[in-house]
Structures are given as structure tokens and as C-alpha cells.
Design an enzyme around this catalytic site. Sequence first.
Site, short mmCIF file in Angstrom:
data_model
loop_
_atom_site.label_atom_id
_atom_site.label_comp_id
_atom_site.label_asym_id
_atom_site.label_seq_id
_atom_site.Cartn_x
_atom_site.Cartn_y
_atom_site.Cartn_z
N GLN A 1 0.80 -1.21 0.00
CA GLN A 1 0.00 0.00 0.00
C GLN A 1 0.84 1.27 0.00
OE1 GLN A 1 -2.71 -1.68 3.33
NE2 GLN A 1 -4.05 -0.31 2.17
N GLU B 1 -4.90 -10.27 8.98
CA GLU B 1 -6.28 -10.44 8.52
C GLU B 1 -6.47 -11.64 7.61
OE1 GLU B 1 -7.92 -5.85 8.92
OE2 GLU B 1 -7.81 -6.79 6.92
N TYR C 1 -12.88 -2.07 12.71
CA TYR C 1 -13.35 -0.77 12.23
C TYR C 1 -14.82 -0.51 12.54
CZ TYR C 1 -8.97 -0.67 9.63
OH TYR C 1 -7.64 -0.67 9.29
N GLU D 1 -5.12 -2.24 14.13
CA GLU D 1 -5.69 -1.32 13.14
C GLU D 1 -7.04 -0.83 13.65
OE1 GLU D 1 -6.08 -2.64 9.09
OE2 GLU D 1 -4.13 -3.64 9.09
N TRP E 1 -6.29 -0.95 -1.83
CA TRP E 1 -6.68 -2.22 -2.45
C TRP E 1 -7.62 -2.02 -3.64
CZ3 TRP E 1 -2.89 -4.88 -0.81
CH2 TRP E 1 -2.45 -4.80 0.51
#
Length: 442
Positions: free
Chosen positions: A21, A166, A288, A348, A403
Site C-alpha cells: 500500500q 487479517e 473498524y 488497526e 486495495w
Amino acid sequence: MRDLPHFGPDFTWGVSTASYQIEGAVDEDGRGRSVWDEFSHTPGRILNGDTGDVACDHYHRYREDVALMADLGVDAYRFSIAWPRIQPDGVTVEPRGLDFYDRLVDTLLEHGIEPSATLFHWDSPLALEAGGGWENRDIADRFAEYARIVGERLSDRVTRWFTLNETVVFTLLGHATGIHAPGKELGFGALQVAWHQLLAHGRSVQALRAAGAQQVGPANNHCEVLPIEDTPEHRDAAGLFDLIYNRAFLDPILRGTWPLAGIVDPVAQDGDLELISQPIDFLGVNSYNPQYVAAAEPGAEIPFEMVTPEGLEYNDFGWPIIPEGFTRMLTGLKDTYGDALPPILITENGGAFNETPGEDGRVRDQRRIDYTAAHLGALHDAIDAGVDVRGYFHWSFMDNFEWAEGYSQRFGLTYVDYETQQRIPKDSFAWYRSVIDAQRDR
């Protein structure tokens, strides 16, 4: 916005990124192609045809970026190592790739920042896909060898290691639905890929410990799962989704059991669960938002649907903002696993808020500040409820290649102008620095 309580003198404050990224330099210093290089160059896969070829050019600008992290005042930086930089063909070692992470780690230490390395954040060497990639059980051995190589080079200075990032997202988006690289659409068959990732986790824990690593654990994505309506059909659908999304990636590690037995069983060998359930020092949790689930129509191949109810506040990615779900997710892990749950690091948490510089050059991203403050408050509520959380890594340190969404979504505390590669600390950068400073002053 609530005042933040004190998290304690030993609490770790950090930021996170991932190699594909931000690094760019995809064809420099012997780096091989990754599945994401191939995927992003396939027409129609990425919004606007974006790729990670340059991204944030971190490969060349890491010193500038580390200096900014030092200005931010973080204790630790979670980054990922690009497997194709280390083994371009999945086998041969490329010294120049190891040299880059040597330089990065040393620069972090020079600035008083603890390097926290993730072995795998989805960018597999493309060469391994020819042999089936993560569908092939042999990749667990390949991954363990990669972990040994990196661990022997860096574990004298990197004390905190994350194995895989993940596994659930890499499984479901990369191998079940094809939304992410490598773009496979295996449906429930993707759970075999999950099994091989779990094996790779276990083998890499062994390899890292043998190389001298002091702290090792995974970085899993977890969320609270809610039925869209309180009916038996929707509750059953949510329950199955919870098994697949949360417990299938945690029960084997913490309990040595497979929670989908009799529903979807992987091809396994004797001793697999003992290998997967190697003792770990912490659990990295990426989270999140909660996920709402509805029962699918009768006869559907997948018996549940992920849905987004109306009437909630959403970020620019369309993810609901529900801080109390963060608390419930964490207390739910404690309730489910009890003493088997190791200390947690939030590896995260953040949101896509796409504010851009004003005429004065300032990025006023108050929504990110509000989101983060609310979730830090919710995190402390979980700590008050008995959950052992020892650190928080904001996602992300800077805007990056998001992504399948390309460069359309911005998660960073630092704004990146992708044409000029200028870094502009946002209002949230200054706010997060003030939070860290205030915590240390108490």
C-alpha cells in the site's frame, strides 16, 4: 467528544501501514512480482485502474516518513515486510530486500520508535501461485522458511512480530469472492485457504521463536456481528457469519479446535491443530465497525448477506460508525475465550474520511478526530470491563493504495499528494500527537 481517560504509562501508542500500500518501487532491487502486482494490472479489477507501482514511494522516502512518525510521537510503528522483496520467486533470497528492512528498522530505532513487523499483509510472491498459492498446503512450509530468513536477519532489533494480517479478509475477499488478489472465487472452498494460513501462522511462530523473536502473535480482523432483525432466520445467519468471520480464525489458535466441524471441514492432517495452537504472546486485533447480517433468500448458495441498514452514520467508505460496537467486540472476545485470551493490541482502527487540503494547505479532518476519539473512549470502556488491551495502532499513518478502491479512500493521519509525493500532516495528526503527549504527562 468525550475527554479521554488515562491508558497508563505502559500503554503503546502507534501507527500501522502495509508494504504494497505504501512502498512502490515494485521492480527495484530484485523484488519479484506479487499477486497484487498482477491483480492491479488486470483491467477492471481496481477502481480507476490504479496500481501500487509507486503508491507513496515509501521505499525511497522512508527516512522522511520515519522523521514524521517521530514528530507524531508514537512509541511503535507496525509495518509489513514484502515477501517478494525477500524471496522474489518464493525460494531464492534477495539480499537487497533484507537490506531495505535493515535500514528501515535502524532508522526507526534511531528515532526511538519500536519496530513492529508483520510478515504477511497479502502480497504473496506471484511465482508461488503457479503451484496453487495458498490453496496448496506446501505454502505453509514456504512461509516458515521466509519467516526464518527474516527473523534471523531482524529479530536482534525487532522484538514484536505479527505473523499474518487479517487471514479472514485475505480468505474471503481474495479467495471466496475474488474482490481482492489473487482474485479467486472459491466460495466456501476458500476455507481450505484459511486452514493453510493457520498452518503458516503456527509454523512461522516456531520459526520466529527459533530465530530469537521475543513477542509473536497474529493480527486478526474481528467485528461485532449483528442480525439485521431480531428473528430466528436472521439470528441464525448472523451466527453462521460470526463462526466464519471471527471464530474460524481464532478458535484454532486459542483453543486448538475447528468451530465449523460438520459444516465445512478442511482437509487436515494429524497434528495440525497442535501446530496451529502454538502459544502466542498477544493477539493483534484489527477492527473498524460492526457487521450487520441478514438471512439470504431460500436456495441461495451463501445462506447470509452482509447488509448496511439505513439511519446510521457512515464514513466515506460506507462503513457504519458505531463506537460501542468496538467495546462489545472486545468484551465478547473476553467472554468467549476467558483465560485463553492473551493480551490484546489494537493493530488497526480508523476510517476513510476523504478531506483534502484547503486553500491554506490545511487538511481539516475533524470527522477522523471524532471517530478516533470515540473509539479510544470505547476501547477504554472495554479495558474497564476487564479486557487486557496494551496498545493502539492507528490505521493508517498516511494515505495509501486502498486495495480494490485504489487511491479513492484516505485513511491517513498524513495527507499524501500522489502526484508530488508531498506529505501534509492533517489536523488529526496534530490531535493524535496531543493525545499521546497528554497520556505521557499524566
